[in-house]
Motif scaffolding. Structure first.
Motif, mmCIF file in Angstrom:
data_model
loop_
_atom_site.group_PDB
_atom_site.id
_atom_site.type_symbol
_atom_site.label_atom_id
_atom_site.label_comp_id
_atom_site.label_asym_id
_atom_site.label_seq_id
_atom_site.Cartn_x
_atom_site.Cartn_y
_atom_site.Cartn_z
ATOM 1 N N LEU A 35 14.953 5.463 13.675
ATOM 2 C CA LEU A 35 14.854 6.487 14.708
ATOM 3 C C LEU A 35 13.387 6.555 15.089
ATOM 4 C CD1 LEU A 35 15.799 8.806 16.485
ATOM 5 C CD2 LEU A 35 15.661 10.316 14.481
ATOM 6 N N VAL A 36 13.078 6.120 16.319
ATOM 7 C CA VAL A 36 11.695 5.885 16.713
ATOM 8 C C VAL A 36 11.352 6.722 17.933
ATOM 9 C CG1 VAL A 36 10.009 4.102 17.291
ATOM 10 C CG2 VAL A 36 12.002 3.514 15.903
ATOM 11 N N GLY A 37 10.123 7.235 17.960
ATOM 12 C CA GLY A 37 9.660 7.989 19.119
ATOM 13 C C GLY A 37 8.184 8.309 18.985
ATOM 14 N N PRO A 38 7.571 8.801 20.063
ATOM 15 C CA PRO A 38 6.157 9.180 20.007
ATOM 16 C C PRO A 38 5.948 10.337 19.019
ATOM 17 C CG PRO A 38 6.952 9.050 22.270
ATOM 18 C CD PRO A 38 8.154 9.005 21.395
ATOM 19 N N PRO A 39 4.717 10.517 18.562
ATOM 20 C CA PRO A 39 4.443 11.641 17.649
ATOM 21 C C PRO A 39 4.688 12.993 18.317
ATOM 22 C CG PRO A 39 2.646 10.034 17.626
ATOM 23 C CD PRO A 39 3.534 9.664 18.766
ATOM 24 N N LYS A 40 5.168 13.931 17.530
ATOM 25 C CA LYS A 40 5.283 15.336 17.935
ATOM 26 C C LYS A 40 6.176 15.553 19.152
ATOM 27 C CE LYS A 40 2.145 15.974 14.774
ATOM 28 N NZ LYS A 40 2.560 16.395 13.412
ATOM 29 N N VAL A 41 7.285 14.816 19.258
ATOM 30 C CA VAL A 41 8.203 15.036 20.371
ATOM 31 C C VAL A 41 9.558 15.578 19.913
ATOM 32 C CG1 VAL A 41 7.142 13.276 21.826
ATOM 33 C CG2 VAL A 41 9.067 12.661 20.350
ATOM 34 N N GLY A 42 9.738 15.748 18.608
ATOM 35 C CA GLY A 42 10.994 16.320 18.129
ATOM 36 C C GLY A 42 11.856 15.375 17.313
ATOM 37 N N LYS A 43 11.269 14.316 16.754
ATOM 38 C CA LYS A 43 12.056 13.405 15.918
ATOM 39 C C LYS A 43 12.548 14.100 14.652
ATOM 40 C CE LYS A 43 8.941 10.209 15.368
ATOM 41 N NZ LYS A 43 7.830 10.881 16.099
ATOM 42 N N SER A 44 11.699 14.937 14.068
ATOM 43 C CA SER A 44 12.098 15.626 12.838
ATOM 44 C C SER A 44 13.181 16.665 13.117
ATOM 45 C CB SER A 44 10.882 16.277 12.175
ATOM 46 O OG SER A 44 10.000 15.291 11.667
ATOM 47 N N TRP A 45 13.099 17.321 14.273
ATOM 48 C CA TRP A 45 14.163 18.254 14.659
ATOM 49 C C TRP A 45 15.488 17.494 14.804
ATOM 50 C CZ3 TRP A 45 13.962 23.287 14.180
ATOM 51 C CH2 TRP A 45 12.742 23.953 14.301
ATOM 52 N N MET A 46 15.431 16.329 15.427
ATOM 53 C CA MET A 46 16.636 15.518 15.594
ATOM 54 C C MET A 46 17.168 15.064 14.246
ATOM 55 S SD MET A 46 17.218 12.022 17.844
ATOM 56 C CE MET A 46 17.090 12.882 19.421
ATOM 57 N N SER A 47 16.284 14.640 13.362
ATOM 58 C CA SER A 47 16.702 14.170 12.042
ATOM 59 C C SER A 47 17.349 15.288 11.231
ATOM 60 C CB SER A 47 15.501 13.617 11.275
ATOM 61 O OG SER A 47 14.909 12.556 11.973
ATOM 62 N N LEU A 48 16.743 16.468 11.263
ATOM 63 C CA LEU A 48 17.296 17.597 10.516
ATOM 64 C C LEU A 48 18.644 18.007 11.076
ATOM 65 C CD1 LEU A 48 17.094 19.742 8.359
ATOM 66 C CD2 LEU A 48 15.699 21.128 9.923
ATOM 67 N N ASP A 49 18.760 18.031 12.394
ATOM 68 C CA ASP A 49 20.041 18.374 13.011
ATOM 69 C C ASP A 49 21.101 17.336 12.649
ATOM 70 O OD1 ASP A 49 21.741 19.951 14.590
ATOM 71 O OD2 ASP A 49 21.382 18.699 16.360
ATOM 72 N N VAL A 198 15.626 4.675 20.006
ATOM 73 C CA VAL A 198 14.302 4.959 20.542
ATOM 74 C C VAL A 198 14.357 6.172 21.463
ATOM 75 C CG1 VAL A 198 12.346 4.103 21.867
ATOM 76 C CG2 VAL A 198 13.612 2.542 20.382
ATOM 77 N N LEU A 199 13.527 7.150 21.153
ATOM 78 C CA LEU A 199 13.388 8.350 21.971
ATOM 79 C C LEU A 199 12.267 8.082 22.971
ATOM 80 C CD1 LEU A 199 14.541 11.267 22.113
ATOM 81 C CD2 LEU A 199 12.708 11.956 20.559
ATOM 82 N N SER A 200 12.587 8.086 24.267
ATOM 83 C CA SER A 200 11.608 7.712 25.288
ATOM 84 C C SER A 200 11.732 8.614 26.513
ATOM 85 C CB SER A 200 11.808 6.244 25.701
ATOM 86 O OG SER A 200 13.085 6.067 26.283
ATOM 87 N N ASN A 201 10.834 8.359 27.485
ATOM 88 C CA ASN A 201 10.817 9.146 28.734
ATOM 89 C C ASN A 201 10.803 10.645 28.440
ATOM 90 O OD1 ASN A 201 11.063 6.709 30.196
ATOM 91 N ND2 ASN A 201 13.296 6.798 30.033
ATOM 92 N N VAL A 202 10.055 11.010 27.414
ATOM 93 C CA VAL A 202 10.034 12.411 26.988
ATOM 94 C C VAL A 202 9.177 13.230 27.937
ATOM 95 C CG1 VAL A 202 9.506 13.996 25.115
ATOM 96 C CG2 VAL A 202 10.332 11.689 24.592
ATOM 97 N N ASN A 203 9.773 14.244 28.535
ATOM 98 C CA ASN A 203 9.058 15.177 29.394
ATOM 99 C C ASN A 203 8.864 16.472 28.598
ATOM 100 O OD1 ASN A 203 8.391 17.227 31.337
ATOM 101 N ND2 ASN A 203 9.181 15.894 32.947
ATOM 102 N N ARG A 204 7.662 16.674 28.125
ATOM 103 C CA ARG A 204 7.414 17.832 27.259
ATOM 104 C C ARG A 204 7.557 19.150 28.004
ATOM 105 N NH1 ARG A 204 4.700 15.938 22.445
ATOM 106 N NH2 ARG A 204 4.091 13.742 22.674
ATOM 107 N N ALA A 205 7.443 19.116 29.335
ATOM 108 C CA ALA A 205 7.543 20.345 30.117
ATOM 109 C C ALA A 205 8.974 20.857 30.194
ATOM 110 C CB ALA A 205 6.978 20.117 31.521
ATOM 111 N N ASP A 206 9.925 19.980 30.539
ATOM 112 C CA ASP A 206 11.313 20.437 30.678
ATOM 113 C C ASP A 206 12.201 20.035 29.505
ATOM 114 O OD1 ASP A 206 11.869 17.732 31.070
ATOM 115 O OD2 ASP A 206 12.072 17.917 33.243
ATOM 116 N N GLY A 207 11.656 19.261 28.549
ATOM 117 C CA GLY A 207 12.415 18.904 27.362
ATOM 118 C C GLY A 207 13.379 17.752 27.538
ATOM 119 N N ASN A 208 13.385 17.110 28.711
ATOM 120 C CA ASN A 208 14.307 16.000 28.936
ATOM 121 C C ASN A 208 13.777 14.705 28.318
ATOM 122 O OD1 ASN A 208 16.043 17.646 30.345
ATOM 123 N ND2 ASN A 208 15.232 17.092 32.346
#
Length: 330
Positions: A35-49, A198-208
């Protein structure tokens, strides 16, 4: 050294199909997954969920989970942070997730640690390691070999124990048109895993964001997701039609659009067609190749493509494919 243990093609052909051992149906099988993504975008939230949904047998991002126990190695988080996150995700639980905030490295004790835990907790089918960097300790000068060797023991453990291991990892800073090329490290990392998310195209403003999945023995999958109230939610699954269109050159798509507004058969030279569809930056030769290469795609959208050589030169013929239903209506 022992002799090779072999089996024949004839044996394989007669063996019944083995059912896929899903932990999350159509999403995560037993085996090793990234499970791969940029730092601090919510990977741990996804993993815990994911851990909570599997432990409770709930759906994760719209996919049904098989209820089982979970071991979560939260190696970058203290106990208080885990508690705070759990409070935000649920009030009570009907499943079992065990946490550890410290563990050995892959090369110096992690595998026996997990094996001992599994022996004491046989209902465990999912192990999450957050993050990969916290358990690797390779000193090999060859980067590819180091990446592959750091993951191989985890892959072997998952296979022989019939469990799913999900390893959280980071993307590199450089972008790429192929999201799977953004995984930090060499191809040895993705090459060892059964699947990569891979978690990508992360828009930190709207969460998409977009979650893309690929791997052995599975179809490519792309999900549009959104981060709301500390949880990733499914917006929609990208259709197969949209995925196919991404690989089709613009000049071919323009040709299909052109024929959509053309009531009858079109016939003429490649140069003439190229001018009529308004495509730029493509040569006549490349245009002809694109049409030939994607003629099946065009047929799937109701456009027949034919090419013939005459004394005057190459002539293209485009026509609408009439279905039986359409013929009956006329």
């Amino acid at each position: 050294m022992g002799r090779l243990e072999t089996f024949s093609l004839a044996e394989v052909l007669q063996e019944p199909q083995e059912e896929t051992d899903w932990v999350i149906e159509d999403f995560v099988t037993t085996g090793l997954h990234l499970l791969v993504g940029p730092p601090k975008v919510g990977k741990s939230w996804m993993s815990l969920d994911m851990a909570i949904c599997v432990a409770q047998g709930d759906q994760f991002l719209g996919f049904a989970a098989v209820k089982c126990d979970v071991l979560y190695l939260a190696l970058e988080d203290p106990r208080r942070r885990i508690k705070t996150r759990a409070w935000k995700l649920l009030d009570e639980t009907s499943g079992n997730v065990d946490f550890a905030v410290a563990a050995e490295k892959v090369t110096s004790g992690l595998i026996p640690q997990i094996e001992d835990y599994l022996a004491e907790h046989p209902a465990t089918k999912l192990v999450i390691i957050d993050t990969f960097q916290m358990v690797r300790d390779s000193k090999n000068d060859n980067a590819y070999a180091a990446d592959y060797n750091d993951l191989t023991p985890l892959k072997q453990l998952a296979d022989r124990s019939h469990i799913a291991i999900v390893v959280v990892h980071h993307t590199r800073k450089q972008g790429d048109s192929d999201v799977f090329n953004t995984v930090s490290g060499t191809n040895g990392i993705t090459g060892c895993a059964d699947s990569t998310m891979v978690l990508s195209n992360v828009n930190r403003a709207d969460g998409n964001a977009t979650l893309s999945l690929t791997g052995r023995d599975r179809e490519f999958l792309e999900l549009k997701i959104r981060f709301r109230q500390c949880r990733w939610l499914l917006i929609e699954k990208t259709s197969q039609e949209e995925l196919e269109e991404r690989d089709v050159p613009d000049d071919v798509l323009r040709t299909i659009d052109f024929m959509a507004g053309y009531p009858s058969q079109w016939q003429g030279t490649p140069t003439k067609l190229l001018g009529e569809i308004g495509a730029e930056g493509v040569s006549v030769a490349a245009f002809g190749k694109h049409l030939a290469e994607h003629s099946a795609f065009m047929a799937g959208r109701g456009i027949s493509y034919q090419r013939a050589r005459t004394r005057e030169g190459t002539v293209l013929t485009l026509s609408h494919i009439r279905t039986e239903a359409a013929s009956d209506d006329q």
